[in-house]
Design an enzyme around this catalytic site. Structure first.
Site, short mmCIF file in Angstrom:
data_model
loop_
_atom_site.label_atom_id
_atom_site.label_comp_id
_atom_site.label_asym_id
_atom_site.label_seq_id
_atom_site.Cartn_x
_atom_site.Cartn_y
_atom_site.Cartn_z
N VAL A 1 0.61 -1.50 0.27
CA VAL A 1 -0.24 -0.44 -0.06
C VAL A 1 0.53 1.00 -0.23
O VAL A 1 1.58 1.30 0.76
CB VAL A 1 -0.78 -0.06 1.07
CG1 VAL A 1 -1.41 1.56 1.36
CG2 VAL A 1 -1.95 -1.10 1.63
N ALA B 1 4.58 4.08 3.18
CA ALA B 1 3.80 3.11 1.73
C ALA B 1 3.94 1.86 3.01
O ALA B 1 4.80 1.90 4.49
CB ALA B 1 4.37 2.63 0.84
N LYS B 2 3.47 0.54 3.01
CA LYS B 2 3.88 -0.39 3.71
C LYS B 2 3.35 -1.50 3.17
O LYS B 2 3.05 -1.55 1.98
CB LYS B 2 3.14 -0.80 5.01
CG LYS B 2 3.77 -1.24 6.23
CD LYS B 2 4.28 -0.34 6.85
CE LYS B 2 5.37 -1.16 8.28
NZ LYS B 2 6.06 -0.85 9.11
N GLY B 3 4.28 -2.58 3.05
CA GLY B 3 4.02 -4.28 2.62
C GLY B 3 3.78 -5.00 3.86
O GLY B 3 4.15 -5.11 4.77
#
Ligand code: NAD
Length: 420
Positions: free
Chosen positions: A63, A108-110
């Site tokens: 995201v 962001a992050k995953g």
């Protein structure tokens, strides 16, 4: 679901925080709505060959929450309970964290839904490479730069860097940070979070009229962030570390613990528990111990509406992400406890990740003292910025940090304008 078992949806919490600040700064509908929506989300389902020859399908997310201020930045988490809403919330928090320390990134992050503890190294490598390949169209040094998070490390980053580089046909070290030094990692990245936290404590202590030298400190979670913070407060600022803990329990010694000796004991035995000459305490007792500075450096949701009025510390420095619940914030503010919020207190990690990226894209590497000096400047300035905004708005530092961060993102959105 948060680790305390409650059913709080973290993205709902993240959106509520945006509304609170939007009300304070008088943000109108359109920009408020932009802030409450992730810019870009990618969910991928992909097969991984297991060691026994079978295939399993895994789900991963990435995201990119907001990129008004620059390429997005944030870690990748491997955990069985990863959800899209958790990744969205973490991506929003990364946006604010990068803005608080004023580095030119969005957030962001995953996450990949998997249980890394049950997977072999070969399976983890294949999962990582396939996930990296699946998200490769939206990551890159100019676009989105992943980093390690829960159950991912410098080896994971090396695999992502290699996979991305194979697709490009040349080496691209700037696609991830938190890499091994031999692949373009930065000096000082390993201890950056704790070091940044120690600088913020030093600066805040001046405003709070608190003497760190000779002052007492308790650290919950003697891992990377916690142990480095303890070592630096002890070695460089003359604090007395009276209590530390890990997942197995805590230890207390009123005359002070040598954090380096505790580290050595933990390295040998796997825990701080059983350290010679110290009294055993529980994690709850540690949180409520009578100290000048409490450093939660383990998990989220530790200081809650239930125990906030029993916190005796004069300062709470959040090395961990999300250790204090909103209802506890109000109690601590009324008790005049200085809270140094996570998006400020642990931003040293992402700051040195930014330095790593800057070094990678210039192919020019800095010595450790230069990294630490620049980190010190960023953390000192950021604390001063947060304290100023909090004082102006007569609020606590967390709301001050959110106002500062969200205002910076809003300014970037406004000056860029809405396309087309
Ligand atoms: P880590 O795994 O090195 O250390 C975590 C420590 O917490 C371990 O010692 C573990 O035993 C302890 N712990 C686990 N459960 C506990 C419990 N119930 N009670 C007390 N202690 C417990 O992890 P870390 O990298 O130091 O991260 C710690 C916190 O700091 C996390 O919230 C993380 O998100 C945050 N953080 C870390 C970094 C970084 O660069 N390492 C950056 C930003 C934020």
């Amino acid at each position: 679901m948060p680790k305390d078992g409650s059913a709080v949806n973290p993205f709902e919490t993240a959106r509520k925080q945006i509304d609170i600040v939007a009300d304070i700064i008088g943000l109108e509908g359109g920009t408020r709505e932009v802030l409450k929506h992730p810019k870009r989300e990618l969910t991928v389902n992909f097969p991984v060959r297991m060691d026994d020859g079978s295939y399993r399908v895994y789900t991963g997310h990435r995201v990119q929450y907001n990129m008004a201020r620059g390429p997005t930045k944030g870690g990748i988490r491997y955990h069985p309970q990863v959800t899209l809403d958790e990744v969205r919330a973490l991506a929003a928090w990364m946006t604010w964290k990068c803005a608080v320390v004023n580095i030119p990134y969005g957030g962001a992050k995953g996450g990949v839904v998997c249980d890394p503890k049950t997977m072999t190294k070969g399976e983890l490598e294949r999962l990582t490479r396939r996930y990296a390949s699946e998200i490769s169209s939206i990551i890159g040094p100019e676009m989105d730069i992943p980093a390690p998070d829960v159950y991912t490390d410098s080896q994971t980053m090396a695999w992502i860097m290699d996979t991305y580089s194979m697709q490009k046909g040349y080496s691209v070290p700037g696609v991830v940070t938190g890499k091994p030094i031999s692949l373009g990692g930065s000096e000082g990245r390993g201890e950056a979070t704790g070091r940044g936290c120690a600088y913020v404590i030093r600066e805040a202590a001046k405003d709070a009229g608190l003497k760190v030298r000779g002052g007492t400190v308790a650290v919950q979670g003697f891992g990377n962030a916690g142990s480095v913070t303890a070592n630096l407060l002890h070695d460089e600022q003359g604090a007395t570390i009276v209590a530390v803990s890990d997942s197995r329990g805590g230890i207390y010694r009123s005359e002070g613990l040598n954090p380096h000796a505790v580290e050595e004991h933990k390295r040998k035995t796997g825990s701080v528990v059983g350290f010679p000459g110290a009294k055993a305490i529980t994690n709850d007792e540690l949180l409520e111990s009578k100290v000048d500075i409490l450093v939660p450096a383990a998990l989220e949701n530790q200081i809650t509406g239930k125990n906030a009025d029993r916190i005796e510390a004069r300062m709470v420095a959040e090395a961990a992400n999300g250790p204090t619940l909103p209802e506890a914030d109000t109690v601590l503010f009324e008790k005049k406890v200085t809270v140094l919020p996570d998006i400020l207190a642990n931003a040293g990690g992402v700051t040195v990740s930014y330095f790593e990226w800057a070094q990678d894209i210039q192919r020019f590497f800095w010595p450790l003292n230069e990294v630490n000096e620049r980190l010190e400047r960023v953390m000192t300035r950021s604390y001063a910025d947060v304290h100023k905004v909090a004082t102006e708005h007569k609020t606590h530092n967390r709301t001050g940090a959110y106002i500062l961060a969200i205002q910076r993102v809003v300014d970037a959105i406004r000056i860029r304008g809405i396309y087309p």
